[in-house]
Design a protein around this motif. Structure first.
Motif, PDB file in Angstrom:
ATOM      1  N   ILE A   1      33.652  27.654  40.598  1.00  0.00           N
ATOM      2  CA  ILE A   1      33.934  29.367  41.141  1.00  0.00           C
ATOM      3  C   ILE A   1      35.164  29.631  40.801  1.00  0.00           C
ATOM      4  O   ILE A   1      36.126  29.287  41.534  1.00  0.00           O
ATOM      5  CB  ILE A   1      33.374  29.603  42.836  1.00  0.00           C
ATOM      6  CG1 ILE A   1      31.959  28.822  43.034  1.00  0.00           C
ATOM      7  CG2 ILE A   1      33.749  30.943  43.172  1.00  0.00           C
ATOM      8  CD1 ILE A   1      31.735  28.081  43.937  1.00  0.00           C
ATOM      9  N   VAL A   2      35.322  30.506  39.812  1.00  0.00           N
ATOM     10  CA  VAL A   2      36.626  30.861  39.351  1.00  0.00           C
ATOM     11  C   VAL A   2      36.985  32.331  39.457  1.00  0.00           C
ATOM     12  O   VAL A   2      36.262  33.190  39.312  1.00  0.00           O
ATOM     13  CB  VAL A   2      36.823  30.541  37.710  1.00  0.00           C
ATOM     14  CG1 VAL A   2      38.164  30.748  37.041  1.00  0.00           C
ATOM     15  CG2 VAL A   2      35.974  29.101  37.377  1.00  0.00           C
ATOM     16  N   ASP A   3      38.257  32.500  40.033  1.00  0.00           N
ATOM     17  CA  ASP A   3      38.701  33.757  40.488  1.00  0.00           C
ATOM     18  C   ASP A   3      39.549  34.154  39.433  1.00  0.00           C
ATOM     19  O   ASP A   3      40.930  33.268  39.227  1.00  0.00           O
ATOM     20  CB  ASP A   3      39.067  33.995  41.831  1.00  0.00           C
ATOM     21  CG  ASP A   3      39.703  35.127  42.249  1.00  0.00           C
ATOM     22  OD1 ASP A   3      39.753  35.980  41.191  1.00  0.00           O
ATOM     23  OD2 ASP A   3      39.905  35.397  43.193  1.00  0.00           O
ATOM     24  N   ARG A   4      39.288  34.998  38.694  1.00  0.00           N
ATOM     25  CA  ARG A   4      40.385  35.244  37.530  1.00  0.00           C
ATOM     26  C   ARG A   4      41.156  36.656  37.616  1.00  0.00           C
ATOM     27  O   ARG A   4      41.900  37.128  36.769  1.00  0.00           O
ATOM     28  CB  ARG A   4      39.763  35.311  36.295  1.00  0.00           C
ATOM     29  CG  ARG A   4      38.860  34.411  35.726  1.00  0.00           C
ATOM     30  CD  ARG A   4      38.236  34.511  34.162  1.00  0.00           C
ATOM     31  NE  ARG A   4      37.205  33.506  34.210  1.00  0.00           N
ATOM     32  CZ  ARG A   4      37.276  32.368  33.575  1.00  0.00           C
ATOM     33  NH1 ARG A   4      38.568  31.757  33.425  1.00  0.00           N
ATOM     34  NH2 ARG A   4      36.294  31.500  33.739  1.00  0.00           N
ATOM     35  N   SER A   5      41.254  37.007  39.072  1.00  0.00           N
ATOM     36  CA  SER A   5      42.035  38.099  39.290  1.00  0.00           C
ATOM     37  C   SER A   5      43.562  38.101  39.050  1.00  0.00           C
ATOM     38  O   SER A   5      44.167  39.200  38.707  1.00  0.00           O
ATOM     39  CB  SER A   5      41.640  38.748  40.750  1.00  0.00           C
ATOM     40  OG  SER A   5      41.987  37.793  41.574  1.00  0.00           O
ATOM     41  N   ASP A   6      43.927  36.929  39.316  1.00  0.00           N
ATOM     42  CA  ASP A   6      45.383  36.771  39.111  1.00  0.00           C
ATOM     43  C   ASP A   6      45.588  36.577  37.589  1.00  0.00           C
ATOM     44  O   ASP A   6      45.056  35.765  37.081  1.00  0.00           O
ATOM     45  CB  ASP A   6      46.154  35.610  39.977  1.00  0.00           C
ATOM     46  CG  ASP A   6      47.562  35.397  39.830  1.00  0.00           C
ATOM     47  OD1 ASP A   6      47.965  35.881  38.841  1.00  0.00           O
ATOM     48  OD2 ASP A   6      48.198  34.707  40.697  1.00  0.00           O
ATOM     49  N   PRO A   7      46.510  37.587  36.875  1.00  0.00           N
ATOM     50  CA  PRO A   7      46.696  37.161  35.354  1.00  0.00           C
ATOM     51  C   PRO A   7      47.399  36.033  35.069  1.00  0.00           C
ATOM     52  O   PRO A   7      47.102  35.368  33.937  1.00  0.00           O
ATOM     53  CB  PRO A   7      47.283  38.567  34.996  1.00  0.00           C
ATOM     54  CG  PRO A   7      48.242  38.933  36.225  1.00  0.00           C
ATOM     55  CD  PRO A   7      47.203  38.614  37.326  1.00  0.00           C
TER      56      PRO A   7
END
Lengths: 396, 585
Positions: free
Chosen positions: A151-157
């Motif tokens: 489960i990958v959260d890509r919100s942080d650039p």
């Protein structure tokens, strides 16, 4: 050496040696036949790296005969340790420690080390695979025998935030709750091997996936028996049907599958609490404290044939912690050994676009070498003296 | 005993001389006829990645099609079955190849395609009493064949039925034939500047790579084909002459190897050694019946001659390939037999009782026969798959372990002779029993050593290459089984669990273990998937195992039923225990 304890005498007997050797021979024989139907890893864990094994009678017979039944049989661990015990007690109880037996003692010491070495390998070795496309940089290997739900959260650039759930957990639990997870996972179905059907009416009662790629392509999951056989190209494609919930509210049902991941279907987005995470079922990743870039992969064939002449990978190894940045060439029979791991050229991607390296970590890798050195010395001493007496007697 | 008969004393010399004459007749080079066929056969071609004489290409191709290296020719009709031709001449493969390339319509009538499977025969509408067919006969059924090929291609090759495998075997033969007929695509022309990628007659004048020399050379080859088409010996010989002089692009060392390979083909040393092994075997067996000393000596000498030729063949292959002796299954058969024959020869020198000669000759013959059958798959010196391509490990691990196979077989064959002579003849007296037992024991000790060291070396190779010492795959397990089986025999003897008869019975079982490890493990993948056991190699394996089991059963008959036992005076040894071997290892 006076009266040894009877049980020790029994354990040290040559009769036991012969029986154990005979049992080992049959185990290896059966474990070889079993490889017709089972993958090498399954055979390893059931026959050779186990205490007891149930050997199906079927394995020795043509497959269309369908013979039921199995015999319980001592596994590799049990036979290995019994041989170990037999040998140790024989030297403790029965043998006299004499110089003329030095060769034999060394041979047996080498054998003991081989048994120990194989045991250490069995319980501690890891084999992973590193696939690098030309020009890419990779800092992990994958365990092709295990999957994980990422489960990958890509919100942080700058940095992806990743949470993984092991496939084994999906197989065992029906509901997975964890504060690190952005949602609760209800496992509707999990199959070790499955294929995906497109646009087929499903049997009544099965939960229908209404989200992600399953919804757009009308996919459903069909369970398959685990892949096996001497053909090592076939492998399992696990798949799961997952219903995701947040605080008791259903977000929807997704199908995740290793097959989708390996055929480059992008991770499926899930929106929860206003942010979007990606979910994907992928091979279990083992991250490394260093990275590798593939500069060039080469694959030559003999002129006018499809027979491979050589494969080689030119790789740039970057290890910031050790201040290393160098170029290495990995090719057939010439692996790279680094940080206790061995990288060898195993395969390649279609059209020579990238390389597949096998990454082996075996803390016991030195033991066989030690065993061989001791054993070789013993053999030289022992058979040197035996051969000369054999030749003398032959002439007499 | 009376004075030795002077004629008998000369018998070994006479028999050796006879054998030498036989060998000499094979070493004599075959003369050229009207056409310089030998010169043409020596010219090089790059085929399957390897640079070889055209003669080799012709022989191995004809071997694949018809299982023979020659064919019969009567005027313009030819084939592999002499009976269909009347008065026909035995004709070398090179002439067949020339016809395939330069006189295709003629070659298409030669009956050289061997077909055995009744269903494949039915497919081309052939009578079952014939085995060899021409490509014209086969291609008359082209539509039906193509449909069947397509069906088989849709099935995974591991799941092919025996019919489908024979069918695709025919498919491969046809592909091979058409690739030869399309000679413009064969790589006859050495590339300039040592480029490993040779040129075809068509690419020889490609703008990117052409040189005057390659163009000139390609012209000579083409001229030879045209001259052959027109049956013009003068022009053919001139073209061959020009081509042989135009080989500057082939380095001299390579040219030396090509010439050597050509001579190797002519002599066929392994076939020669086979006949000498048969002769030795017969002499050794006869020596147990009558004239023991002279016949035994003759057997030993002729065994020595056979070994010299076997060794010469082995060394030739090493030189031609630039590789250690064992590179594939075919060469392992050559080497197993060689190792066993050398050991048997040494045994014979030590014991002088005909037993070493008989086993060495028997094994030498059988393994070369196996090799001969394996050679029907085509070139036996193919290039090595990348993973196997390391001379160091081929020279150590593979050689040592193959010697271990050979020694285990030798012990097993000694044991067979022990059992058969003991049960069916009166010749096995107690002294000989002890001698046999010692020989078998010694060879098993040797076999244990070599198979063990070879297996360990294999583990080290695996660790060096793949980072794992042992993987329990079929081939590794096969090797380990031989080690464990030999170790079991040794320990059973040291523990007094077996004596003379027991070690013989276990030794025969060693033949089964070794044959399984050698061939059985290669058959696992194809053997048992979807159908029964009907593959000729598998069939022979079962026959071999069956005979060994029968001999074991014979060996297990109670000692008092053995004729050798009955023959001995009661009470002398019969009632008493057999001598116990020394218990120390």
């Amino acid at each position: 050496m006076k009266q040894a304890v009877p049980i020790l005498r029994w354990f040290s007997s040559l009769q036991l040696t012969v029986v154990l050797l005979a049992l080992s021979i049959f185990l290896i024989f059966a474990g070889t036949w079993a490889q017709i139907d089972l993958g090498i890893w399954t055979v390893l864990s059931t026959y050779f790296r186990s205490w007891i094994v149930f050997i199906p009678l079927q394995i020795f017979l043509p497959r269309e005969w369908n013979v039921p039944g199995a015999i319980p049989y001592p596994g590799g661990f049990l036979l290995g340790w019994l041989l170990f015990l037999n040998l140790v007690t024989a030297h403790a109880v029965r043998f006299k420690w004499q110089w003329k037996r030095a060769g034999l003692i060394l041979i047996h010491a080498g054998l003991l080390l081989l048994i120990v070495g194989e045991f250490v390998t069995a319980i501690s070795a890891e084999e992973n695979r590193m696939t690098i496309v030309e020009g890419d940089t990779v800092n992990y290997a994958v365990d092709i025998r295990a999957v994980e739900l990422a489960i990958v959260d890509r919100s942080d650039p700058d940095r992806d935030q990743v949470v993984v759930v092991p496939g084994s957990k999906l197989a065992r639990h029906s509901v997975i709750r964890d504060p690190k997870l952005p949602f609760d996972i209800r496992v509707e179905a999990y199959h070790q091997n499955a294929d995906l059907l497109e646009g087929v009416e499903r049997a009544g009662g099965a939960v229908v996936a209404d989200q992600g790629v399953a919804a757009t392509r009308a996919l459903s999951v069909r369970r398959l028996p685990p892949a096996s056989g001497t053909d090592r190209d076939r492998s399992d494609f696990p798949a799961a049907v997952l219903t995701l919930e947040k605080n008791g509210t259903r977000l929807g049902t997704w199908i995740v599958s290793l097959f989708l991941t390996l055929t480059d279907v992008p991770p499926q987005p899930v929106t929860v609490d206003g942010r979007t995470v990606d979910i994907t079922l992928r091979h279990k990743r083992v991250y490394k404290p260093y990275s590798m870039s593939l500069i060039d992969f080469r694959h030559d064939k003999y002129p006018g044939t499809e027979t491979p002449m050589n494969y080689s990978s030119d790789v740039r190894l970057i290890d910031e912690a050790h201040g290393e940045d160098r170029q290495v060439r990995i090719y057939m029979n010439n692996p790279l050994r680094y940080r206790g791991e061995t990288f060898y050229q195993s395969s390649f991607l279609e059209g020579d676009q990238g390389t597949v390296l096998q990454v082996v970590k075996n803390p016991g890798w030195l033991l066989p070498y030690l065993a061989c050195a001791i054993g070789a010395l013993g053999l030289t001493i022992h058979f040197g003296t035996r051969l000369s007496s054999f030749l003398r007697r032959g002439r007499a | 005993m009376s004075r030795p008969n002077p004629l008998l004393a000369r018998l070994p010399h006479a028999l050796l001389l006879l054998s030498l004459l036989y060998v000499a007749s094979h070493l004599r080079p075959a003369g050229d006829g009207e056409y310089r066929m030998n010169g043409f056969g020596k010219l090089p071609v790059q085929d399957l990645g390897r640079i070889k004489p055209i003669d080799t290409l012709a022989r191995t191709s004809l071997m694949v099609l018809s299982n023979r290296q020659t064919f019969w020719l009567a005027g313009d009709t030819g084939g592999a079955d002499r009976k269909r031709l009347g008065r026909a001449d035995k004709t070398p493969a090179i002439r067949w190849l020339l016809d395939v390339i330069a006189r295709p319509s003629l070659a298409r009538s030669y009956e050289v395609f061997r077909i055995d499977h009744p269903d494949v025969l039915a497919l081309i509408g052939a009578p079952e009493d014939r085995k060899y067919f021409s490509i014209n006969e086969i291609m008359a059924n082209e539509d039906r064949l193509i449909a069947q090929f397509d069906q088989a291609r849709n099935v995974d090759r591991n799941d092919w039925t025996p019919y489908q495998r024979q069918l695709m075997n025919l498919h491969n033969k046809l592909t091979l034939y058409f690739s030869l007929e399309d000679a413009e695509r064969l790589r006859f022309v050495p590339a300039p500047d040592g480029d490993p990628d040779w040129l075809t007659l068509r690419t020889a004048d490609a703008p990117a790579r052409r040189t005057d020399r390659s163009i000139e050379y390609a012209r000579s080859i083409t001229a030879a084909f045209i001259a052959w088409r027109d049956q013009n010996p003068t022009q053919f010989n001139a073209a061959v002459q020009a081509a042989s002089l135009g080989l500057e692009d082939v380095p001299p060392a390579r040219r030396g190897r090509l010439t050597h390979e050509y001579q190797f083909n002519q002599v066929s040393p392994f076939i020669l050694a086979m006949s000498l092994y048969v002769f030795t075997f017969l002499l050794a067996i006869l020596s147990w019946l009558r004239f023991g000393t002279p016949l035994g000596r003759a057997a030993l000498w002729i065994l020595g001659l056979a070994l010299v030729i076997h060794t010469a063949g082995l060394v030739s292959r090493i030189y031609i390939q630039g590789r250690p002796p064992v590179t594939n299954l075919y060469s392992s058969a050559i080497f197993v037999g060689w190792g066993a024959a050398v050991l048997g020869f040494i045994l014979e020198r030590l014991y002088r009782n005909g037993v070493g000669s008989a086993t060495a000759a028997g094994l030498g013959f059988l393994t070369l026969l196996v090799a001969h059958n394996l050679s029907m798959d085509g070139d036996t010196m193919t290039m090595m798959q990348a993973v196997l391509d390391t001379n160091f490990w081929l020279a150590t691990h593979v050689v040592v372990i193959t010697l271990g196979y050979g020694a285990t077989f030798l012990a097993g064959f000694l044991a067979i002779i022990y059992i058969l002579r003991g049960v069916f003849t009166r010749g096995l007296d107690p002294a000989m029993q002890a001698n046999f037992s010692r020989m078998i024991y010694g060879i098993i000790a040797f076999a244990t050593l070599f198979s063990f060291v070879g297996t360990i070396l294999g583990g080290i190779w695996a660790d060096q290459s793949w980072g794992r010492f042992w993987g329990w795959d079929p081939k590794e397990n096969g090797a380990l089984l031989i080690v464990l089986w030999n170790a079991l025999i040794l320990h059973a003897r040291w523990g007094g669990m077996v004596r003379h008869r027991g070690i013989a019975v276990l030794g025969v079982a060693g033949n089964i273990v070794t044959s399984w490890s050698w061939f059985g493990t290669n058959m696992l993948g194809v053997g048992l998937h979807a159908y029964g056991f009907i593959d000729s190699a598998l069939l022979w394996m079962f026959i071999f195992v069956g005979t060994q089991l029968a001999i074991i059963a014979i060996g297990l008959t109670p000692p008092h039923k053995w004729r050798s036992h009955v023959a001995r005076s009661p009470g002398a040894v019969a009632g008493g225990p057999l001598p116990v071997p020394s218990r120390q290892p």
